[in-house]
Design a protein around this motif. Structure first.
Motif, PDB file in Angstrom:
ATOM      1  N   ASP A 123      90.025  -3.114  61.749  1.00  0.00           N
ATOM      2  CA  ASP A 123      88.954  -3.013  61.179  1.00  0.00           C
ATOM      3  C   ASP A 123      87.333  -2.260  61.929  1.00  0.00           C
ATOM      4  OD1 ASP A 123      90.112  -4.380  58.875  1.00  0.00           O
ATOM      5  OD2 ASP A 123      89.555  -6.398  59.210  1.00  0.00           O
ATOM      6  N   LEU A 124      87.032  -3.126  62.852  1.00  0.00           N
ATOM      7  CA  LEU A 124      86.794  -2.760  64.173  1.00  0.00           C
ATOM      8  C   LEU A 124      86.420  -1.246  65.052  1.00  0.00           C
ATOM      9  CD1 LEU A 124      87.215  -5.456  66.491  1.00  0.00           C
ATOM     10  CD2 LEU A 124      85.160  -5.583  64.553  1.00  0.00           C
ATOM     11  N   SER A 125      88.104  -0.249  64.246  1.00  0.00           N
ATOM     12  CA  SER A 125      87.746   0.945  64.531  1.00  0.00           C
ATOM     13  C   SER A 125      86.855   1.596  63.121  1.00  0.00           C
ATOM     14  CB  SER A 125      89.389   1.523  64.889  1.00  0.00           C
ATOM     15  OG  SER A 125      89.535   2.733  64.847  1.00  0.00           O
ATOM     16  N   ALA A 126      87.656   1.341  62.301  1.00  0.00           N
ATOM     17  CA  ALA A 126      87.369   1.902  60.860  1.00  0.00           C
ATOM     18  C   ALA A 126      85.024   1.893  60.142  1.00  0.00           C
ATOM     19  CB  ALA A 126      88.038   0.666  59.928  1.00  0.00           C
ATOM     20  N   GLU A 127      85.125   0.616  60.866  1.00  0.00           N
ATOM     21  CA  GLU A 127      83.332   0.543  61.211  1.00  0.00           C
ATOM     22  C   GLU A 127      83.327   1.528  62.794  1.00  0.00           C
ATOM     23  OE1 GLU A 127      83.480  -3.704  62.131  1.00  0.00           O
ATOM     24  OE2 GLU A 127      84.412  -4.440  60.332  1.00  0.00           O
ATOM     25  N   ASP A 177      75.837  -2.286  72.000  1.00  0.00           N
ATOM     26  CA  ASP A 177      76.080  -3.740  69.942  1.00  0.00           C
ATOM     27  C   ASP A 177      77.381  -3.922  70.304  1.00  0.00           C
ATOM     28  OD1 ASP A 177      74.025  -4.358  70.195  1.00  0.00           O
ATOM     29  OD2 ASP A 177      73.018  -2.996  68.893  1.00  0.00           O
ATOM     30  N   GLN A 178      78.433  -2.580  70.176  1.00  0.00           N
ATOM     31  CA  GLN A 178      79.904  -2.859  70.004  1.00  0.00           C
ATOM     32  C   GLN A 178      80.492  -3.645  71.211  1.00  0.00           C
ATOM     33  OE1 GLN A 178      81.321  -1.298  66.733  1.00  0.00           O
ATOM     34  NE2 GLN A 178      79.041  -2.157  65.960  1.00  0.00           N
ATOM     35  N   THR A 179      80.324  -2.953  72.016  1.00  0.00           N
ATOM     36  CA  THR A 179      81.112  -3.624  72.822  1.00  0.00           C
ATOM     37  C   THR A 179      80.971  -5.620  73.036  1.00  0.00           C
ATOM     38  OG1 THR A 179      80.990  -1.702  74.622  1.00  0.00           O
ATOM     39  CG2 THR A 179      81.383  -3.610  75.810  1.00  0.00           C
ATOM     40  N   ARG A 180      79.933  -5.648  72.956  1.00  0.00           N
ATOM     41  CA  ARG A 180      79.951  -7.136  72.277  1.00  0.00           C
ATOM     42  C   ARG A 180      80.638  -7.485  71.296  1.00  0.00           C
ATOM     43  NH1 ARG A 180      74.252  -5.951  75.602  1.00  0.00           N
ATOM     44  NH2 ARG A 180      73.609  -6.026  73.077  1.00  0.00           N
ATOM     45  N   LYS A 181      79.998  -7.096  70.139  1.00  0.00           N
ATOM     46  CA  LYS A 181      81.029  -7.054  68.785  1.00  0.00           C
ATOM     47  C   LYS A 181      82.178  -7.150  68.618  1.00  0.00           C
ATOM     48  CE  LYS A 181      80.857  -5.545  63.761  1.00  0.00           C
ATOM     49  NZ  LYS A 181      80.339  -5.000  62.731  1.00  0.00           N
ATOM     50  N   MET A 182      82.596  -6.228  69.179  1.00  0.00           N
ATOM     51  CA  MET A 182      84.390  -5.513  69.457  1.00  0.00           C
ATOM     52  C   MET A 182      85.305  -7.157  70.445  1.00  0.00           C
ATOM     53  SD  MET A 182      84.773  -1.679  70.074  1.00  0.00           S
ATOM     54  CE  MET A 182      84.045  -0.803  69.047  1.00  0.00           C
TER      55      MET A 182
END
Length: 255
Positions: A123-127, A177-182
């Motif tokens: 899911d994270l990859s697709a986002e 942002d993506q590093t923290r979110k992931m």
């Protein structure tokens, strides 16, 4: 006389699991490289066309911009997928080590993979890929808007310079942002797989601006299945998921 020593009480790090700054720093130039070739070729092709100074040829310039956009975007999407897969793999490994370090006094075991973790990584990859596509679409729209204004060569080249500058800023923000979110998302799934159902919100005051609701959440205990509705859109969120949020989730263990 033998002295009996009390066994130290098991403790959780007061700061909780952190975010992998080295991974964040590696991601930034990777994101930037996605868009710079497209911007550079757009600039070169418009110069080479010899029509950029002719207001009557704006439709021809728009055609050049569309052609280059359509040429690059499929490749950008494929590269974004590769970037997402690579960095999610790194973050997943970091998650295991970080949680094991944070909860080293407890008999918890974390695995690299599980059906729930694998689904969430997908899911994270697709986002991530969808977000990169949106950035490309916005850039494309900005250039076409400059063309439609009839601002000529000077206006188009100025907009391309602005877009390049914005892209550098966007790359930095995306990486952070993506590093923290992931990391936060994968940690949450991994902890729930291990039976940890609650977390304590740790507010970070490191940013220039602070979200009042995140400040209020500091120290409060929440369930992973029912996180607080303090997202920017009013919906449920976890620490580290919102843009520029540096808050952390500290696992809350009950015995």
């Amino acid at each position: 006389m033998k002295i009996l020593r009390r066994k130290p009480r098991a403790q959780i790090s007061s700061k909780g699991p952190g975010y992998p700054v080295p991974i964040m720093q590696r991601m930034e130039p990777e994101v930037l490289k996605l868009f710079l070739p497209m911007i550079d070729e757009t600039r070169r092709e418009i110069k080479r066309s010899g029509i950029a100074s002719m207001d009557s040829a704006m439709s021809d310039i728009a055609a050049i911009i569309d052609r280059i956009y359509n040429k690059y975007m499929p490749g950008i999407a494929m590269q974004a997928q590769a970037i997402a897969n690579r960095f999610l793999s790194d973050i997943n490994r970091y998650s295991v080590k970080s949680l094991e370090s944070t909860l080293k006094d407890f008999s918890l075991r974390f695995t690299d993979s599980s059906p729930s973790i694998d689904r969430k990584i997908g899911d994270l990859s697709a986002e991530f890929v969808a977000m990169i596509k949106r950035v490309g679409e916005r850039h494309h729209g900005r250039i076409l808007k400059a063309v439609s204004k009839g601002s000529g060569a000077a206006g188009i080249f100025e907009e391309l310079m602005n877009i390049e500058g914005v892209t550098r800023s966007i790359a930095k923000n995306i990486a952070e942002d993506q590093t923290r979110k992931m990391t936060s998302t994968i940690n949450a799934v991994r902890l729930q797989d291990a039976g940890v159902t609650k977390f304590r919100w740790l507010h970070s005051s490191g940013g220039k601006t602070q979200r009042p609701l995140h400040v209020e959440a500091d120290g409060q205990i929440y369930s992973y299945n029912d996180p607080p509705h303090i997202g920017d859109d009013g919906g449920p969120t976890l620490p580290g998921l919102e843009p520029n949020c540096r808050c952390r989730a500290i696992p809350e263990l009950t015995f």
